[in-house]
Design a protein around this motif. Structure first.
Motif, PDB file in Angstrom:
ATOM      1  N   SER A  56       0.830  -1.200   0.000  1.00 30.72           N
ATOM      2  CA  SER A  56       0.000   0.000   0.000  1.00 30.72           C
ATOM      3  C   SER A  56       0.863   1.248   0.000  1.00 30.72           C
ATOM      4  O   SER A  56       1.940   1.277   0.602  1.00 30.72           O
ATOM      5  CB  SER A  56      -0.919   0.013   1.225  1.00 30.72           C
TER       6      SER A  56
ATOM      7  N   ALA B 117      -4.369   0.699  -1.848  1.00 30.18           N
ATOM      8  CA  ALA B 117      -4.400  -0.086  -0.613  1.00 30.18           C
ATOM      9  C   ALA B 117      -4.523  -1.565  -0.982  1.00 30.18           C
ATOM     10  O   ALA B 117      -5.426  -1.956  -1.720  1.00 30.18           O
ATOM     11  CB  ALA B 117      -5.561   0.342   0.268  1.00 30.18           C
TER      12      ALA B 117
ATOM     13  N   GLU C 244      -6.236  -3.380   3.411  1.00 31.90           N
ATOM     14  CA  GLU C 244      -5.933  -2.204   4.231  1.00 31.90           C
ATOM     15  C   GLU C 244      -6.844  -1.045   3.860  1.00 31.90           C
ATOM     16  O   GLU C 244      -7.381  -0.965   2.763  1.00 31.90           O
ATOM     17  CB  GLU C 244      -4.466  -1.811   4.038  1.00 31.90           C
TER      18      GLU C 244
ATOM     19  N   VAL D 112      -3.327   4.942   4.216  1.00 37.27           N
ATOM     20  CA  VAL D 112      -2.204   4.957   3.279  1.00 37.27           C
ATOM     21  C   VAL D 112      -1.400   6.236   3.453  1.00 37.27           C
ATOM     22  O   VAL D 112      -1.956   7.334   3.567  1.00 37.27           O
ATOM     23  CB  VAL D 112      -2.704   4.842   1.825  1.00 37.27           C
TER      24      VAL D 112
END
Length: 437
Positions: A240, A343, A347, A352
């Motif tokens: 990410s 991402a 996530e 990020v």
């Protein structure tokens, strides 16, 4: 150069029918700038000649080798940023007209190919030595061909079914794109930006291979396929992070595409902005789904409901794929630069970092040299597509791509051999690219 109405219609969308032939994958080695020798040959028949032969002879060098931006050599040099171009195989820049001992009717492109090559051999012109690519141009009036152009995918052979006095770059460049290994680029409408809720709908307008015309150049997946976005120009995203993209076309260095794993497929992100003679009417971040790593057979992902003539039509803001745990969001876009968050592994995009991650790595370098195919190896067939057909790129197989309307079977005779294409699940009559609200 002017493109005839029939030529423009022939650049709309059709449907793909794939045989067992598949496209080769990019090689993993850097290559020096490539120059291919192309030989345009004007072909006539025993019962059909060019209506305006002097105009055809005058326009042919213009189409292929002219100094203007809308010639084959200028276009390929610009879109590849100097990594690939085509040069005349003979001093005169073309051969002919050659009168073939056959009638025009029946659209026997295999026989046209065989007889043309036989005549070139008589004249001492040898494929692979004197020319790398053969482009046969013939009058359309009596041929009964349902296409304006035909090409080997990949390979070095094109047939131009000429309406009027010049087909122009939109037709010839499109067919040469097939020679480079590009199929037709389809369009996937993904409701709400969800990559698990997509349906095929027509063709992309962001490449000459999808009906966008030469002024849209090629898309990022196609440039990756050709080896023209090798090294740091393409980043494979492995963690990410936030990334800065420069415009896809234009001179200079910088990251031009993000390449993200999407299960067995790939997700390619690009930023488009006016550069040189390309993308004057295209703006924004665009995304493409690449089926099983077949970069030449990508489809654009459309999440918008805007009129398709808008500059930022098909531009994305966010994308999500819960199955593969991938999310993408455009932070900013405009003025020749875009910032994109990616991402992975489920996530959150909000977590990020605002700076580019150091875990992104350049994609493997690929050669810009396109495979060649002799008449004797052109034994499989592919016909126009407006959708996405998953294929796997390997190092073997040569198909044909026809630009035009479609019948259920397509006879193919190349180098004296013959094969038939079964239409399979669907065949569409070619249509004009419509405006979509």
């Amino acid at each position: 150069m002017k493109l005839s109405a029939l030529g423009r219609i022939a650049l709309a969308t059709g449907i793909a029918v794939l045989t067992t032939g598949v496209l080769p994958s990019p090689a993993h080695a850097a290559a020096a700038p490539v120059k291919k020798k192309i030989l345009p040959v004007l072909v006539e028949f025993s019962d059909a000649s060019f209506q305006y032969p002097d105009k055809v002879k005058a326009s042919t060098p213009d189409t292929y080798f002219g100094a203007k931006k809308d010639s084959v050599t200028s276009f390929l040099s610009e879109v590849s940023r100097g990594q690939y171009t085509m040069v005349p195989a003979v001093k005169e820049q073309f051969v002919g007209p050659i009168k073939l001992p056959m009638k025009a009717g029946g659209c026997d492109h295999g026989q046209i190919n065989t007889l043309t090559r036989a005549e070139l051999t008589k004249r001492g012109l040898v494929e692979g030595k004197d020319y790398d690519s053969l482009s046969m141009v013939f009058p359309a009036q009596k041929t009964e061909c349902f296409w304006a152009g035909l090409a080997t995918v990949p390979g070095g052979t094109t047939w131009i079914n000429l309406y009027g006095t010049a087909s122009g770059l939109d037709v010839v460049g499109h067919e040469l794109g097939h020679n480079l290994g590009f199929a037709h680029q389809g369009r996937l409408v993904c409701t709400g930006g969800k990559l698990t809720a997509c349906k095929s709908d027509g063709g992309s307008a962001k490449t000459i291979m999808g009906g966008g015309g030469w002024v849209s150049g090629f898309s990022a997946p196609e440039l990756i396929r050709a080896g023209w976005l090798s090294g740091s120009a393409t980043l494979k995203v492995t963690k990410s992070g936030a990334y800065t993209l420069r415009s896809l076309h234009g001179v200079g260095s910088g990251t031009r595409a993000l390449d993200i794993a999407l299960g067995k497929d790939r997700l390619v992100i690009e930023y488009r902005h006016a550069a040189g003679s390309l993308d004057a009417k295209i703006e924004g971040v665009h995304a493409y789904r690449v089926p099983k790593g077949a970069y030449g057979s990508s489809s654009i992902i459309d999440t918008t409901v805007k009129n398709k003539e808008a500059a930022d039509a098909d531009a994305i803001k966010t994308l999500t794929d819960k199955t593969n745990k991938v999310s993408v969001a455009v932070v900013s876009s405009g003025g020749g630069q875009a910032r994109v968050k990616v991402a992975l592994n489920g996530e959150s995009l909000s977590a990020v970092e605002a700076t580019p991650t150091k875990t992104a790595t350049p994609s493997p370098k690929a050669t810009g040299a396109s495979p060649s195919a002799s008449a004797s190896t052109e034994a499989k067939v592919e016909v126009e597509t407006g959708g996405s057909e998953p294929v796997t790129e390997t190092s073997s197989g040569t198909d044909l791509a026809a630009t035009g309307t479609l019948s259920s079977t397509l006879p193919l005779a190349a180098g004296g051999g013959a094969a038939l294409l079964a239409a399979g699940a669907g065949v569409l009559v070619l249509r004009r690219r419509r405006k979509r609200a």
